[in-house]
Design a protein around this motif. Structure first.
Motif, PDB file in Angstrom:
ATOM      1  N   ALA A   9       0.835  -1.205   0.000  1.00 45.42           N
ATOM      2  CA  ALA A   9       0.000   0.000   0.000  1.00 45.42           C
ATOM      3  C   ALA A   9       0.868   1.252   0.000  1.00 45.42           C
ATOM      4  O   ALA A   9       0.568   2.230  -0.700  1.00 45.42           O
ATOM      5  CB  ALA A   9      -0.932  -0.003   1.207  1.00 45.42           C
ATOM      6  N   ASP A  12       2.389   1.564  -3.535  1.00 43.86           N
ATOM      7  CA  ASP A  12       1.382   1.963  -4.528  1.00 43.86           C
ATOM      8  C   ASP A  12       0.992   3.424  -4.357  1.00 43.86           C
ATOM      9  O   ASP A  12       0.867   4.159  -5.340  1.00 43.86           O
ATOM     10  CB  ASP A  12       0.137   1.075  -4.404  1.00 43.86           C
ATOM     11  CG  ASP A  12       0.401  -0.373  -4.826  1.00 43.86           C
ATOM     12  OD1 ASP A  12       1.449  -0.608  -5.465  1.00 43.86           O
ATOM     13  OD2 ASP A  12      -0.434  -1.235  -4.506  1.00 43.86           O
ATOM     14  N   THR A  13       0.773   3.817  -3.112  1.00 43.63           N
ATOM     15  CA  THR A  13       0.379   5.197  -2.835  1.00 43.63           C
ATOM     16  C   THR A  13       1.471   6.164  -3.266  1.00 43.63           C
ATOM     17  O   THR A  13       1.193   7.212  -3.865  1.00 43.63           O
ATOM     18  CB  THR A  13       0.081   5.384  -1.342  1.00 43.63           C
ATOM     19  OG1 THR A  13      -0.994   4.524  -0.972  1.00 43.63           O
ATOM     20  CG2 THR A  13      -0.298   6.828  -1.042  1.00 43.63           C
ATOM     21  N   GLU A  14       2.710   5.815  -2.965  1.00 42.56           N
ATOM     22  CA  GLU A  14       3.827   6.684  -3.347  1.00 42.56           C
ATOM     23  C   GLU A  14       3.919   6.826  -4.861  1.00 42.56           C
ATOM     24  O   GLU A  14       4.132   7.927  -5.382  1.00 42.56           O
ATOM     25  CB  GLU A  14       5.135   6.116  -2.800  1.00 42.56           C
ATOM     26  CG  GLU A  14       6.351   6.996  -3.088  1.00 42.56           C
ATOM     27  CD  GLU A  14       7.614   6.435  -2.477  1.00 42.56           C
ATOM     28  OE1 GLU A  14       8.384   7.227  -1.906  1.00 42.56           O
ATOM     29  OE2 GLU A  14       7.830   5.207  -2.566  1.00 42.56           O
ATOM     30  N   VAL A  16       1.454   6.445  -7.134  1.00 37.03           N
ATOM     31  CA  VAL A  16       0.314   7.225  -7.608  1.00 37.03           C
ATOM     32  C   VAL A  16       0.514   8.700  -7.307  1.00 37.03           C
ATOM     33  O   VAL A  16       0.271   9.581  -8.157  1.00 37.03           O
ATOM     34  CB  VAL A  16      -0.984   6.707  -6.954  1.00 37.03           C
ATOM     35  CG1 VAL A  16      -2.142   7.663  -7.209  1.00 37.03           C
ATOM     36  CG2 VAL A  16      -1.325   5.312  -7.473  1.00 37.03           C
ATOM     37  N   GLN A  17       0.966   8.996  -6.097  1.00 38.49           N
ATOM     38  CA  GLN A  17       1.170  10.380  -5.674  1.00 38.49           C
ATOM     39  C   GLN A  17       2.251  11.058  -6.494  1.00 38.49           C
ATOM     40  O   GLN A  17       2.110  12.221  -6.900  1.00 38.49           O
ATOM     41  CB  GLN A  17       1.545  10.377  -4.191  1.00 38.49           C
ATOM     42  CG  GLN A  17       1.689  11.741  -3.560  1.00 38.49           C
ATOM     43  CD  GLN A  17       1.883  11.630  -2.065  1.00 38.49           C
ATOM     44  OE1 GLN A  17       0.919  11.488  -1.316  1.00 38.49           O
ATOM     45  NE2 GLN A  17       3.119  11.671  -1.622  1.00 38.49           N
ATOM     46  N   ARG A 287      -5.572  13.995  -2.410  1.00 35.29           N
ATOM     47  CA  ARG A 287      -5.467  12.540  -2.400  1.00 35.29           C
ATOM     48  C   ARG A 287      -6.478  11.924  -3.377  1.00 35.29           C
ATOM     49  O   ARG A 287      -6.154  10.984  -4.118  1.00 35.29           O
ATOM     50  CB  ARG A 287      -5.707  12.034  -0.977  1.00 35.29           C
ATOM     51  CG  ARG A 287      -5.522  10.551  -0.768  1.00 35.29           C
ATOM     52  CD  ARG A 287      -5.611  10.210   0.721  1.00 35.29           C
ATOM     53  NE  ARG A 287      -6.894  10.609   1.276  1.00 35.29           N
ATOM     54  CZ  ARG A 287      -7.990   9.869   1.229  1.00 35.29           C
ATOM     55  NH1 ARG A 287      -7.952   8.674   0.623  1.00 35.29           N
ATOM     56  NH2 ARG A 287      -9.114  10.269   1.772  1.00 35.29           N
ATOM     57  N   ARG A 291      -5.818   9.659  -6.936  1.00 36.43           N
ATOM     58  CA  ARG A 291      -6.478   8.377  -7.216  1.00 36.43           C
ATOM     59  C   ARG A 291      -7.258   8.451  -8.530  1.00 36.43           C
ATOM     60  O   ARG A 291      -7.253   7.504  -9.327  1.00 36.43           O
ATOM     61  CB  ARG A 291      -7.413   8.015  -6.065  1.00 36.43           C
ATOM     62  CG  ARG A 291      -6.703   7.679  -4.761  1.00 36.43           C
ATOM     63  CD  ARG A 291      -7.697   7.301  -3.693  1.00 36.43           C
ATOM     64  NE  ARG A 291      -8.469   6.112  -4.074  1.00 36.43           N
ATOM     65  CZ  ARG A 291      -9.645   5.790  -3.561  1.00 36.43           C
ATOM     66  NH1 ARG A 291     -10.218   6.592  -2.661  1.00 36.43           N
ATOM     67  NH2 ARG A 291     -10.268   4.699  -3.950  1.00 36.43           N
ATOM     68  N   ASP A 294      -4.854   8.304 -11.446  1.00 36.82           N
ATOM     69  CA  ASP A 294      -4.375   6.939 -11.641  1.00 36.82           C
ATOM     70  C   ASP A 294      -5.436   6.069 -12.290  1.00 36.82           C
ATOM     71  O   ASP A 294      -5.124   5.152 -13.051  1.00 36.82           O
ATOM     72  CB  ASP A 294      -3.972   6.347 -10.286  1.00 36.82           C
ATOM     73  CG  ASP A 294      -3.393   4.950 -10.416  1.00 36.82           C
ATOM     74  OD1 ASP A 294      -2.365   4.795 -11.110  1.00 36.82           O
ATOM     75  OD2 ASP A 294      -3.965   4.013  -9.824  1.00 36.82           O
TER      76      ASP A 294
END
Length: 310
Positions: A9, A12-14, A16-17, A287, A291, A294
């Motif tokens: 997680a 993935d978050t990094e 996408v960000q 945020r 998302r 992405d």
């Protein structure tokens, strides 16, 4: 298994960000709206111009003491720091001395006096002993001597006391603090030498009324609250954060893109109008925008973005 899932997680978050930040020209280490402190507090202060002018009048004329009472996150820190910096370092700083009393949760009357003296010892025009006697009455006598020195020089001392609600949790502690505040607030033959500038939440104000009505009666400006952010202030706040994140200079009219007008309206509606709440909602919108980008490669953040991705 749980550790691997959370690590994934994070990764993935990094990813996408970073993709979204690159699309917006934002530095990866400057993701907006993540810090409690605003990149520039001007908008938080300007919305309170009327209150700022009122406080300036009371301090200039030594009309009495002031309390700023509002919920957490309402912008008290930005307002307080602006006044402190102006009085301590501004072009008229020679007219004032300023003492900031913090961490009052377990303060006693004597400790208040010694902290006040410690704060004032930075000023070379005051004679303050290096060591203080143990009896509280004798320490107060030193405070009275300092008050006489200030009065002779026609200098007003502003005493800022932060987070009164911390002391209000304990009745005995709060009574001691309030006794000290009233004691120094009454010093001065013709006009107050010490002007109290108090900050806290409504809980603190209620306790002051219960425990020290005489202090309450001396507040020329009691329980002043701060203005809430609306669309214009939120739009400016977004622009200032985006400029910060891009390492650019902010100027009037700086674009709040990718935040659309509908997104800003939704952010205001979801918040309570305080700077902290607005900042948090702006972060959630960023945020959501990452998302969305992405998912469907759409850059703009609008109200539907918030509805679907937060």
């Amino acid at each position: 298994m749980g550790t691997d899932q959370f690590t994934q997680a994070l990764d993935d978050t990094e990813s996408v960000q970073k993709r979204y930040a690159k699309q917006l020209g934002i530095k990866p280490d400057r993701i907006p709206f993540t810090a409690e402190t605003l990149p520039n507090s001007e908008v938080a202060v300007r919305v309170n111009d009327d209150l700022l002018n009122e406080v300036a009048s009371h301090i200039l004329n030594r009309a009495g003491h002031v309390s700023i009472i509002d919920r957490r996150g309402a912008g008290k820190t930005h307002f307080r720091d602006l006044v402190y910096d102006a009085l301590a370092n501004g072009p008229r700083s020679e007219e004032f001395h300023i003492a900031r009393i913090r961490e009052v949760e377990s303060i006693t009357t004597r400790r208040f006096y010694t902290r006040l003296l410690d704060e004032l010892s930075q000023y070379e025009d005051l004679e303050i002993p290096d060591n203080y006697p143990h009896p509280t009455d004798e320490v107060r006598q030193i405070v009275e001597n300092v008050a006489a020195q200030l009065e002779e020089q026609d200098i007003a001392c502003i005493i800022q006391v932060d987070q009164l609600e911390d002391a209000a949790r304990n009745t005995r502690t709060f009574e001691q603090l309030l006794a000290a505040l009233q004691s120094v607030g009454d010093l001065g033959d013709e006009e107050p030498v010490f002007l109290l500038f108090l900050f806290g939440t409504p809980v603190a104000s209620e306790r002051i009324d219960e425990l020290r009505e005489t202090l309450t009666s001396r507040l020329v400006a009691k329980d002043r609250s701060l203005e809430r952010f609306d669309f214009a202030e939120t739009d400016e706040l977004i622009g200032r954060w985006l400029a910060f994140a891009r390492e650019e200079e902010y100027s009037d009219g700086y674009s709040s893109d990718p935040y659309s007008a509908s997104a800003i309206d939704e952010i205001v509606d979801r918040s309570d109008g305080t700077p902290r709440s607005i900042r948090q909602q702006c972060y959630h919108a960023f945020r959501a925008g990452a998302r969305q980008f992405d998912d469907i490669e759409t850059v703009e953040i609008d109200d539907s973005t918030l509805e679907q991705y937060t």
